[in-house]
Design an enzyme around this catalytic site. Sequence first.
Site, PDB file in Angstrom:
ATOM      1  N   ASP A  68       0.844  -1.188   0.000  1.00 15.58           N
ATOM      2  CA  ASP A  68       0.000   0.000   0.000  1.00 15.58           C
ATOM      3  C   ASP A  68       0.879   1.237   0.000  1.00 15.58           C
ATOM      4  O   ASP A  68       1.804   1.354   0.803  1.00 15.58           O
ATOM      5  CB  ASP A  68      -0.918   0.015   1.227  1.00 15.58           C
ATOM      6  CG  ASP A  68      -1.939   1.137   1.092  1.00 15.58           C
ATOM      7  OD1 ASP A  68      -2.761   1.072   0.166  1.00 15.58           O
ATOM      8  OD2 ASP A  68      -1.888   2.094   1.896  1.00 15.58           O
ATOM      9  N   ARG A  91     -29.866 -22.913   1.246  1.00 16.33           N
ATOM     10  CA  ARG A  91     -29.835 -23.250  -0.182  1.00 16.33           C
ATOM     11  C   ARG A  91     -31.212 -23.724  -0.664  1.00 16.33           C
ATOM     12  O   ARG A  91     -31.303 -24.673  -1.426  1.00 16.33           O
ATOM     13  CB  ARG A  91     -28.771 -24.340  -0.426  1.00 16.33           C
ATOM     14  CG  ARG A  91     -27.835 -24.002  -1.568  1.00 16.33           C
ATOM     15  CD  ARG A  91     -26.757 -25.008  -1.749  1.00 16.33           C
ATOM     16  NE  ARG A  91     -26.097 -24.781  -3.043  1.00 16.33           N
ATOM     17  CZ  ARG A  91     -26.526 -25.275  -4.182  1.00 16.33           C
ATOM     18  NH1 ARG A  91     -27.603 -26.012  -4.233  1.00 16.33           N
ATOM     19  NH2 ARG A  91     -25.873 -25.021  -5.309  1.00 16.33           N
TER      20      ARG A  91
HETATM   21  C1  TTP Z   1       2.979   8.425  -5.794  1.00 10.40           C
HETATM   22  C2  TTP Z   1       2.705   7.407  -6.873  1.00 10.40           C
HETATM   23  C3  TTP Z   1       1.802   6.384  -6.687  1.00 10.40           C
HETATM   24  N1  TTP Z   1       1.564   5.490  -7.677  1.00 10.40           N
HETATM   25  C4  TTP Z   1       0.586   4.397  -7.505  1.00 10.40           C
HETATM   26  C5  TTP Z   1       1.137   3.126  -6.865  1.00 10.40           C
HETATM   27  C6  TTP Z   1      -0.122   2.426  -6.409  1.00 10.40           C
HETATM   28  O1  TTP Z   1      -0.577   1.585  -7.484  1.00 10.40           O
HETATM   29  C7  TTP Z   1      -1.098   3.562  -6.184  1.00 10.40           C
HETATM   30  C8  TTP Z   1      -1.454   3.714  -4.717  1.00 10.40           C
HETATM   31  O2  TTP Z   1      -2.564   2.936  -4.438  1.00 10.40           O
HETATM   32  P1  TTP Z   1      -2.543   1.599  -3.590  1.00 10.40           P
HETATM   33  O3  TTP Z   1      -3.805   1.600  -2.801  1.00 10.40           O
HETATM   34  O4  TTP Z   1      -1.251   1.468  -2.851  1.00 10.40           O
HETATM   35  O5  TTP Z   1      -2.566   0.447  -4.693  1.00 10.40           O
HETATM   36  P2  TTP Z   1      -3.607   0.156  -5.848  1.00 10.40           P
HETATM   37  O6  TTP Z   1      -4.993   0.548  -5.447  1.00 10.40           O
HETATM   38  O7  TTP Z   1      -3.081   0.737  -7.133  1.00 10.40           O
HETATM   39  O8  TTP Z   1      -3.526  -1.417  -5.969  1.00 10.40           O
HETATM   40  P3  TTP Z   1      -3.895  -2.509  -4.837  1.00 10.40           P
HETATM   41  O9  TTP Z   1      -4.582  -1.829  -3.686  1.00 10.40           O
HETATM   42  O10 TTP Z   1      -4.774  -3.483  -5.545  1.00 10.40           O
HETATM   43  O11 TTP Z   1      -2.573  -3.095  -4.448  1.00 10.40           O
HETATM   44  O12 TTP Z   1      -0.474   4.741  -6.626  1.00 10.40           O
HETATM   45  C9  TTP Z   1       2.235   5.573  -8.896  1.00 10.40           C
HETATM   46  O13 TTP Z   1       2.009   4.741  -9.804  1.00 10.40           O
HETATM   47  N2  TTP Z   1       3.154   6.565  -9.081  1.00 10.40           N
HETATM   48  C10 TTP Z   1       3.421   7.491  -8.130  1.00 10.40           C
HETATM   49  O14 TTP Z   1       4.268   8.379  -8.361  1.00 10.40           O
END
Ligand code: TTP
Length: 665
Positions: free
Chosen positions: A84, A574
């Site tokens: 996360d 069910r």
């Molecule tokens: C700051 C930053 C974040 N991010 C992305 C990374 C993560 O995918 C997202 C943060 O959200 P997350 O909640 O960490 O992840 P997600 O929702 O994409 O996937 P999942 O919960 O299924 O694991 O932001 C970038 O791609 N580039 C950046 O510069």
Amino acid sequence: MEDLQLTGKLVVLASASPRRLEILTNVGLRFEVVPSWFKETLDKRLFKTPHEYAVETAKQKALEVAKRMPFKHLKTPDIVIGADTVVTVDGLILEKPVDKQDAYRMLSRLSGKEHSVFTGVAIILCHEKEDEEIDYQVIDFYEETKVKFADLSDDLLWEYINSGEPMDKAGGYGIQALGGMLVEYVHGDFLNVVGFPLNQFCKKLGLIFSPPGSLTHNSTQTSPQGSAVDTVPPAEPAASSPPGSPTHNGPPDSQGQNIPSASPAHNVKQEESGRGEEEVPWTLVNSLSKCSENREAEPQGINDPAAPDLTSRATMQMQNVREHETEDSKEKLCKMIELMDGFKASKVLFTASKLRVFDVLRSSKTGELQAEDVAQEIKASMKGTERLLEACVSLGLLQRTGKQYANTAMSRHFLLSDGPLSLQGYIQHCNELVWPLFTHLETAVREGTNQHEKAFGKTSNNLFQDAYYSRHEVKLRFMKAMHSIARVSGRDVATAFDLSKYKTACDLGGCTGAMAYEFAKAHPGLSVTMFDLPKVIEMSGHFRPHDADDRVSFVAGDFFKDELPKADVYILARILHDWSDEKVHILLSKIAKACSPGCAVLVSEIFLDEDRKGPSRGLLQALSMTEGRQRSASEYSLLLKSHGFTAAQVKHTHNLLDAILCVTE
Ligand SMILES: Cc1cn([C@H]2C[C@H](O)[C@@H](COP(=O)(O)OP(=O)(O)OP(=O)(O)O)O2)c(=O)[nH]c1=O
């Protein structure tokens, strides 16, 4: 390369993030992607620091997948990885923006300032215990990277927001693409900002999986950033627990915890599973992990002299964008292939079950056999058997070491015909009854009817009387199917609610009595009457457990026509999905008449999501239904309410059946 401790292990990335997929694919890790359903709604106020929040969310994401997979995917992963990413500025935790205005608020807060990006990572090691329960061992850590934004004009911000890039990214920007233009400097791991701290992850992996002797696994390892090890009790639901809750052995960022070695101390099997050899450069991973004790958190990234210069980083970023697009379409292609091949996989499972492959392997002295021995035992051709066994390995149903095939933990759990949680009865029902119906799906869709006549050459006005219970052999098969579903889901349904104030229950249409026995087992003060058609009751003796509880009794009757036995709680497991609303009303009004104030009705079914977009298991089942329909929990609640049953409590069990309990006033 002999050190390939991940070979044959089912590694799962519990993330929908294409960036995480790309980062881990690029280093050659072989894994499946199962996005987590954990909702990122932990109360941030309960966490002392942002990284504790990110670590706990990562942990809950991964645990949700680790616990769901054995039931929904019918396989137990060996390792589940969750992550996360959050951005923090001015004491606030920024996640993904909900809309453009939110993105604007986030980005204008970041403008001209340095902020921190934290990614929490959880590695869950799943160990199957002897009693077939699963132990979850959690290794978690986090990484911090500092990022400074240039001063950004409103025009620039809106242009960036309108590109659409900010919406699925923490803090509202993507450093790896257009968002890179907003950045003045990065201190720390660049990939950590993109969503996954690869460097620290590899070190942790090295510590866990490095070969015996190369590291002292059980000595205390000091990790550069927070790292903790928890063991989660198997029955624990993936609850949204803040730090300090019972699943934690210590604070999530406590330093110097033991890093467990998954091999050999935890007996993680090295299976040759047909998934192929891992391509992770293990020498590199091991060297990295050995360095981790000495590492000071040094600035890296575009200000680091050792890092690539700006031009090459920009080129790398453009490549990343292109690769990201390719990865995205590859992911979609994988999903398509999975859908196109789904029927083949089901039929492999059905055939291996019908030919008793899993029982045959279990009964051999060592629990493993070569293909030719299996062929002989199941009286099939060598060529066909070999193909079937190989396909089973690829689906995680069998494992192979050299030429020897053996059951996997999942098969031992669900596919042995005499196992307590055997799904064999239901699998046979799917093969013999549901499969032929589905071959006529197109006509079923065109005509809106069940295709029983086309598939079996007989009309059926009442599915139970005319089809399921018409012939002895078909009846037995149907009862076995219901029995296996009740055995697998019974405990979760029976323990879904506190029933301690009730003395008597009546399981209407309880078939073999398996659910009734589960209720009796779960509630020592409860006597349960199992009520079903005489044709069913006469055969229920076949299914009587050896240690049958005498608080369970059997009464024959038709719940639409005959008087219902008196009870404090009526169980409908069910049952209702088989009937139209009209018939459901008839049944519920009979129950309501039999009830006195305070009595309850417990309905157990697959509950559709309120928007009817899932779960697909429920919607797929509906395609072969006759007069019934699948409903959501609130639809069941409304039906019950119209007969005076209110105060609904709903339980999503994460098993085959969910449950709702309503009480009369
Ligand atoms: C700051 C930053 C974040 N991010 C992305 C990374 C993560 O995918 C997202 C943060 O959200 P997350 O909640 O960490 O992840 P997600 O929702 O994409 O996937 P999942 O919960 O299924 O694991 O932001 C970038 O791609 N580039 C950046 O510069």
